[in-house]
Design an enzyme around this catalytic site. Structure first.
Site, mmCIF file in Angstrom:
data_model
loop_
_atom_site.group_PDB
_atom_site.id
_atom_site.type_symbol
_atom_site.label_atom_id
_atom_site.label_comp_id
_atom_site.label_asym_id
_atom_site.label_seq_id
_atom_site.Cartn_x
_atom_site.Cartn_y
_atom_site.Cartn_z
ATOM 1 N N ARG A 37 -25.080 -22.388 -28.523
ATOM 2 C CA ARG A 37 -23.817 -21.670 -28.419
ATOM 3 C C ARG A 37 -23.585 -21.290 -26.963
ATOM 4 O O ARG A 37 -24.547 -20.948 -26.252
ATOM 5 C CB ARG A 37 -23.835 -20.385 -29.254
ATOM 6 C CG ARG A 37 -23.763 -20.607 -30.764
ATOM 7 C CD ARG A 37 -22.377 -21.080 -31.193
ATOM 8 N NE ARG A 37 -22.238 -21.180 -32.643
ATOM 9 C CZ ARG A 37 -22.501 -22.285 -33.351
ATOM 10 N NH1 ARG A 37 -22.957 -23.362 -32.738
ATOM 11 N NH2 ARG A 37 -22.312 -22.302 -34.660
ATOM 12 N N GLU A 82 -14.482 -21.897 -26.303
ATOM 13 C CA GLU A 82 -14.105 -23.256 -26.745
ATOM 14 C C GLU A 82 -12.791 -23.228 -27.524
ATOM 15 O O GLU A 82 -12.585 -22.274 -28.289
ATOM 16 C CB GLU A 82 -15.178 -23.818 -27.679
ATOM 17 C CG GLU A 82 -16.522 -24.073 -27.031
ATOM 18 C CD GLU A 82 -17.597 -24.418 -28.080
ATOM 19 O OE1 GLU A 82 -18.794 -24.341 -27.766
ATOM 20 O OE2 GLU A 82 -17.201 -24.737 -29.225
ATOM 21 N N HIS A 84 -18.607 -29.939 -28.170
ATOM 22 C CA HIS A 84 -19.253 -29.351 -29.355
ATOM 23 C C HIS A 84 -19.336 -30.372 -30.479
ATOM 24 O O HIS A 84 -18.819 -30.173 -31.584
ATOM 25 C CB HIS A 84 -18.496 -28.094 -29.823
ATOM 26 C CG HIS A 84 -19.308 -27.216 -30.743
ATOM 27 N ND1 HIS A 84 -19.126 -25.868 -30.846
ATOM 28 C CD2 HIS A 84 -20.319 -27.500 -31.607
ATOM 29 C CE1 HIS A 84 -19.957 -25.351 -31.726
ATOM 30 N NE2 HIS A 84 -20.705 -26.335 -32.212
HETATM 31 C C1 8YV Z 1 -20.077 -26.676 -36.385
HETATM 32 C C2 8YV Z 1 -22.109 -25.986 -35.480
HETATM 33 O O1 8YV Z 1 -20.331 -26.103 -37.570
HETATM 34 O O2 8YV Z 1 -23.357 -26.086 -37.423
HETATM 35 C C3 8YV Z 1 -23.024 -25.407 -36.467
HETATM 36 O O3 8YV Z 1 -23.438 -24.251 -36.260
HETATM 37 O O4 8YV Z 1 -21.901 -25.457 -34.456
HETATM 38 C C4 8YV Z 1 -21.359 -27.173 -35.804
HETATM 39 O O5 8YV Z 1 -21.998 -28.002 -36.677
HETATM 40 C C5 8YV Z 1 -19.071 -27.614 -36.566
HETATM 41 O O6 8YV Z 1 -18.693 -27.967 -35.325
HETATM 42 C C6 8YV Z 1 -17.899 -26.972 -37.288
HETATM 43 O O7 8YV Z 1 -17.347 -27.648 -38.117
#
Ligand code: 8YV
Length: 310
Positions: A229, A258, A276
């Site tokens: 993150r 983002e 991402h």
């Molecule tokens: C997001 C992610 O969920 O799983 C996570 O924590 O950051 C990604 O897989 C995805 O981008 C959202 O749909």
């Protein structure tokens, strides 16, 4: 809303084949519609969302019948777990099904950074190979690599990197007695390694874990990789280190704010930027969405989630 089916509030979008299942099995209202007409509030028993989208505490407070929040993703830093726990609301996520995809992207962007693959691709496309040689880059083999956050994804990254002949160490809350060296001091790990990989959960506990001091220890030859993150890294300190040669480079899949990321990154030649996409493969996203749905089905069938956030 279809009578008799569990009331579901949907946040974000899902693929058509998943949306069809949602609409067939739940009395679904989308957040955008709910914002205009909250009349369904009393009958909403579940929320389905995505890990990159927030579930505000104020929204939860408006849903007296809410029983479960199912997020499509492993991260849950945008869900107020304390508010959910106080209300006895279950939160589920999608662990494990995305480990390989995130690990692949981590290794891929690290190799792209060290071997300057985007620059090499541009060098060829611009016809410069006819008159020039592409500058030597650096190998991954033999590098000291530190992993911050040795959870499920961290372990998958470590297992893949081992095959590249790197020396691995890790930092986290506990020494897990693994084959790789545990370093309790993050600053010392940063000092010891050539590459520092960030793969710990987001949230208040890890906010700016990678700050100016850690980047200073990583040093002018060191590289940072973040597939976790943006909040884990002090982004202003990172930009300064990248611009002033405080570190050699960074491969970044996640950022503050983002998708509106700081445009200072765009001018830098020593960064590998991706939007991402850690889990963004067709196979992985299908598995994540299926697990998200299966958590909801299991809850309404048996009163238990399959992958509950503890
Ligand atoms: C997001 C992610 O969920 O799983 C996570 O924590 O950051 C990604 O897989 C995805 O981008 C959202 O749909």
């Amino acid at each position: 809303m279809t009578a008799g089916l569990p009331g579901l509030l949907q946040i974000g979008a899902f693929a058509p084949e998943i949306q069809a299942q949602i609409d067939a099995e739940f009395a679904r209202v989308h957040l955008d519609d709910f914002a205009r007409d909250p009349s369904a509030a009393a009958s909403i028993r579940a929320i389905i969302t995505r890990s990159n989208l927030a579930v505000p505490a104020a929204l939860i407070e408006r849903l007296p019948a809410l029983e479960i929040i199912a997020t499509n993703g492993v991260g849950h830093d945008l869900i107020p777990l304390d508010v959910a726990a106080r209300r006895g609301i279950v939160v589920t996520n999608t662990p494990n099904v995305l480990n390989a995809a995130v690990a692949e992207l981590c290794v891929g962007t690290l190799l792209s950074l060290l071997r300057r693959l985007p620059q090499a691709d541009r060098f060829v496309r611009e016809g410069r190979w006819r008159s020039d040689n592409f500058a030597l880059s650096t190998s991954l083999a033999g590098k000291q690599v530190g992993i911050v956050g040795m959870g499920r994804i961290g372990k998958d990254i470590a297992r893949r990197l081992e095959t590249f002949g790197v020396l691995l160490a890790y930092h986290g809350r506990t020494d897990q007695q693994l084959a790789w060296r545990y370093e309790p001091e993050l600053l010392r790990l940063a000092r010891d390694v050539d590459v520092l990989i960030v793969v710990a959960p987001g949230g208040p506990d890890t906010e700016h874990l990678i700050d100016a001091a850690v980047l200073r220890e990583l040093g002018p030859q060191g590289c940072l990789v973040n597939v976790a993150r943006g909040s884990l890294v002090d982004q202003q300190a990172l930009l300064a280190a990248l611009e002033q040669g405080g570190i050699a480079g960074a491969a970044l899949d996640v950022f503050d704010g983002e998708p509106e990321i700081d445009e200072r990154f765009f001018a830098l030649d020593n960064v590998m930027l991706t939007p991402h996409i850690g889990s963004a493969t067709r196979e992985t996203r299908a598995a994540m969405a299926q697990l998200t749905l299966d958590n909801l089905r299991s809850w309404f069938r048996s009163g238990r989630g399959l992958t509950v956030v503890e």
